[in-house]
Design an enzyme around this catalytic site. Structure first.
Site, PDB file in Angstrom:
ATOM      1  N   HIS A 154       0.803  -1.233   0.000  1.00 40.33           N
ATOM      2  CA  HIS A 154       0.000   0.000   0.000  1.00 40.33           C
ATOM      3  C   HIS A 154       0.830   1.275   0.000  1.00 40.33           C
ATOM      4  O   HIS A 154       0.287   2.367  -0.120  1.00 40.33           O
ATOM      5  CB  HIS A 154      -0.965   0.029   1.184  1.00 40.33           C
ATOM      6  CG  HIS A 154      -0.314   0.337   2.497  1.00 40.33           C
ATOM      7  ND1 HIS A 154       0.454  -0.577   3.165  1.00 40.33           N
ATOM      8  CD2 HIS A 154      -0.305   1.463   3.252  1.00 40.33           C
ATOM      9  CE1 HIS A 154       0.901  -0.035   4.276  1.00 40.33           C
ATOM     10  NE2 HIS A 154       0.468   1.199   4.362  1.00 40.33           N
TER      11      HIS A 154
HETATM   12  C1  UD1 Z   1      -2.362   5.358   6.338  1.00 41.44           C
HETATM   13  C2  UD1 Z   1      -1.042   5.797   6.969  1.00 41.44           C
HETATM   14  C3  UD1 Z   1       0.004   4.702   6.792  1.00 41.44           C
HETATM   15  C4  UD1 Z   1      -0.494   3.366   7.285  1.00 41.44           C
HETATM   16  C5  UD1 Z   1      -1.810   3.037   6.580  1.00 41.44           C
HETATM   17  C6  UD1 Z   1      -2.362   1.721   7.037  1.00 41.44           C
HETATM   18  C7  UD1 Z   1      -0.534   8.214   6.878  1.00 41.44           C
HETATM   19  C8  UD1 Z   1       0.329   9.230   6.236  1.00 41.44           C
HETATM   20  N1  UD1 Z   1      -0.500   6.991   6.330  1.00 41.44           N
HETATM   21  O1  UD1 Z   1      -2.152   5.287   4.951  1.00 41.44           O
HETATM   22  O2  UD1 Z   1       1.155   5.042   7.524  1.00 41.44           O
HETATM   23  O3  UD1 Z   1       0.457   2.363   7.025  1.00 41.44           O
HETATM   24  O4  UD1 Z   1      -2.738   4.092   6.876  1.00 41.44           O
HETATM   25  O5  UD1 Z   1      -3.545   1.410   6.410  1.00 41.44           O
HETATM   26  O6  UD1 Z   1      -1.211   8.520   7.825  1.00 41.44           O
HETATM   27  N2  UD1 Z   1      -9.704   4.589   2.493  1.00 41.44           N
HETATM   28  C9  UD1 Z   1     -10.859   3.870   2.511  1.00 41.44           C
HETATM   29  N3  UD1 Z   1     -11.372   3.543   3.726  1.00 41.44           N
HETATM   30  C10 UD1 Z   1     -10.795   3.902   4.888  1.00 41.44           C
HETATM   31  C11 UD1 Z   1      -9.612   4.659   4.846  1.00 41.44           C
HETATM   32  C12 UD1 Z   1      -9.059   4.975   3.643  1.00 41.44           C
HETATM   33  O7  UD1 Z   1     -11.424   3.523   1.488  1.00 41.44           O
HETATM   34  O8  UD1 Z   1     -11.312   3.556   5.952  1.00 41.44           O
HETATM   35  C13 UD1 Z   1      -9.107   4.913   1.182  1.00 41.44           C
HETATM   36  C14 UD1 Z   1      -9.399   6.337   0.729  1.00 41.44           C
HETATM   37  O9  UD1 Z   1      -9.616   6.295  -0.634  1.00 41.44           O
HETATM   38  C15 UD1 Z   1      -8.123   7.060   1.032  1.00 41.44           C
HETATM   39  C16 UD1 Z   1      -7.067   5.989   0.876  1.00 41.44           C
HETATM   40  O10 UD1 Z   1      -7.705   4.775   1.267  1.00 41.44           O
HETATM   41  O11 UD1 Z   1      -7.927   8.135   0.186  1.00 41.44           O
HETATM   42  C17 UD1 Z   1      -5.849   6.213   1.697  1.00 41.44           C
HETATM   43  O12 UD1 Z   1      -6.182   6.420   3.070  1.00 41.44           O
HETATM   44  P1  UD1 Z   1      -5.263   7.383   3.984  1.00 41.44           P
HETATM   45  O13 UD1 Z   1      -5.755   7.369   5.372  1.00 41.44           O
HETATM   46  O14 UD1 Z   1      -5.106   8.679   3.303  1.00 41.44           O
HETATM   47  O15 UD1 Z   1      -3.842   6.726   3.932  1.00 41.44           O
HETATM   48  P2  UD1 Z   1      -3.379   5.209   3.944  1.00 41.44           P
HETATM   49  O16 UD1 Z   1      -2.811   4.902   2.608  1.00 41.44           O
HETATM   50  O17 UD1 Z   1      -4.438   4.304   4.472  1.00 41.44           O
END
Ligand code: UD1
Length: 399
Positions: free
Chosen positions: A230
């Site tokens: 990821h």
């Molecule tokens: C975040 C953390 C990362 C961690 C990861 C674990 C930061 C900078 N990054 O990254 O360190 O390893 O979480 O999962 O804080 N989304 C969903 N559902 C959710 C949450 C997110 O669909 O419940 C999707 C959204 O499209 C979002 C994308 O995932 O834009 C990324 O989520 P985000 O929280 O921005 O960062 P992660 O890549 O999950």
């Protein structure tokens, strides 16, 4: 805003969580605080950075984390928007609850956002999992780590080397305490509840209406590998992602892959036209799964292929070989003591490393010092004792 006196024991502690990897870290800490109730009052704030049931609530239920006292419901956004929104919503909560200490864990955007708000309000901040460094500023988490540590009065570290990293950044060694690893507290505590991989795999196939495939998958002479991906550096650049998926397709011919897919990764794979990877009969793509299911999958795997930080630690604790698909790691103890190997993103290197594991069984390791299931107890004992707060404040120390 009042702040408790230097050297005094804190009575009101506000803990912050936001994203999936935070939940396994806060669980044992919340549990350890229970022994100090009602003298110590603990408030749990959830920023809502992760909000899908499978990424969020499922973990609260399985790990027995109490429901958050406050939910900020920030959701997704660019780094700036997400961080700013957490700060904006956290400030009034901090004012209302007026804690002696704010406790943050890990390295996600929620960690830095809440630490920054609290430090500017003159509230002492403590950081669990401090001092880890990849020395790669292209990683958003590295920026969060460096900045959070600068703001904290007390820094709880998982490996000794982390204290040297902090010292290099001008943070006094006395502010740090080597306590072990709360993520491994959770792992050891929940190992008896791990769902056997065979069950997770057959349930998943059954759900897809093709239970017969599960048998073939599980009877594979080499077993299976767990795959997670990821990191933006691996999934955001289509050319890098395509190269990795190519190598993984080749690996899957010898070693079928169980692949719990992070939402951002699923989106990137589909957007780059590689959706067929997720439909391959040698790849079992799953939506995000629960902690007990993941624990069983990892425990029973031949090897784990990942770019996650937490999985590098969990495989080391389980004694399962791990190939980290990154050029660096902020968790070097998993390499020096554990079962982790950095393979980078070059397809040939990844293929060679998997072949070596199939031939020779993979790296043996030992569980690192103090990864013994008692880290949260050490943190809470130190925190509520209050002796740490007699040091000069972070602001004074840097003056
Ligand atoms: C975040 C953390 C990362 C961690 C990861 C674990 C930061 C900078 N990054 O990254 O360190 O390893 O979480 O999962 O804080 N989304 C969903 N559902 C959710 C949450 C997110 O669909 O419940 C999707 C959204 O499209 C979002 C994308 O995932 O834009 C990324 O989520 P985000 O929280 O921005 O960062 P992660 O890549 O999950």
């Amino acid at each position: 805003m009042t702040n408790f006196a230097r050297g005094a024991a804190p009575r009101k502690i506000l803990c912050v969580v936001g994203a999936r990897p935070n939940f396994m870290k806060i669980a044992p800490i919340m549990h350890a605080f229970r022994a100090h109730a009602p003298q110590v009052e603990v408030t749990l704030v959830h920023t809502g950075q992760h909000y899908d049931y499978a990424m969020n609530e499922a973990f609260f239920t399985q790990l027995g984390i109490p429901a958050p006292d406050v939910s900020l419901e920030v959701g997704s956004g660019s780094h700036a928007v997400q961080t700013a929104e957490i700060m904006r919503r956290f400030e009034p909560v901090l004012d209302e609850h007026d804690p002696d200490v704010v406790l943050v864990v890990g390295d996600v955007n929620s960690t830095i956002a809440c630490a920054l708000v609290a430090a500017k309000r003159g509230v002492k901040v403590v950081h669990v999992e401090a001092g880890l460094r990849s020395y790669d500023r292209a990683m958003p988490e590295e920026i969060n780590r460096v900045l959070t540590d600068q703001l904290c009065e007390r820094l709880y570290v998982t490996e000794r080397e982390a204290i040297d990293n902090l010292a290099r950044e001008g943070i006094q060694r006395e502010r740090a305490l080597f306590v072990g690893n709360v993520m491994i507290d959770t792992l050891l505590h929940n190992l008896p509840s791990a769902v056997p991989a065979a069950q997770t795999i057959s349930d998943a196939w059954a759900k897809n209406g093709a239970p017969a495939n599960a048998g073939a998958f599980l009877r594979s002479p080499n077993g299976y590998a767990v795959l997670t991906l990821h990191r933006p550096s691996n999934v955001d650049e289509p050319a890098v992602l395509a190269r990795l998926l190519d190598a993984l397709t080749t690996i899957s011919l010898d070693l079928p892959l169980v692949f719990p897919v992070h939402p951002r990764t699923a989106e990137r794979i589909r957007a780059s036209g590689h959706g067929d990877f997720l439909a391959s009969p040698r790849v079992l793509a799953l939506p995000p799964i629960g902690y007990f299911e993941m624990l069983g999958l990892n425990r029973d795997a031949k090897v784990v292929l990942t770019d996650s930080g937490g999985l590098q630690e969990e495989t080391t604790a389980l004694g399962v070989p791990c190939l980290t698909i990154r050029e660096n790691t902020e968790r070097p103890i998993t390499i020096t003591a554990g079962t982790n190997e950095l393979v980078g993103t070059d397809p040939q290197a990844i293929l060679a490393a998997v072949a070596a594991i199939l031939r020779e069984g993979g790296k043996r390791g030992r569980r690192p010092e103090l990864w013994d299931g008692k880290a949260a107890e050490r943190i809470v004992a130190d925190l509520v004792g209050g002796a740490w707060s007699q040091h000069a404040t972070a602001a004074e120390a840097h003056a």
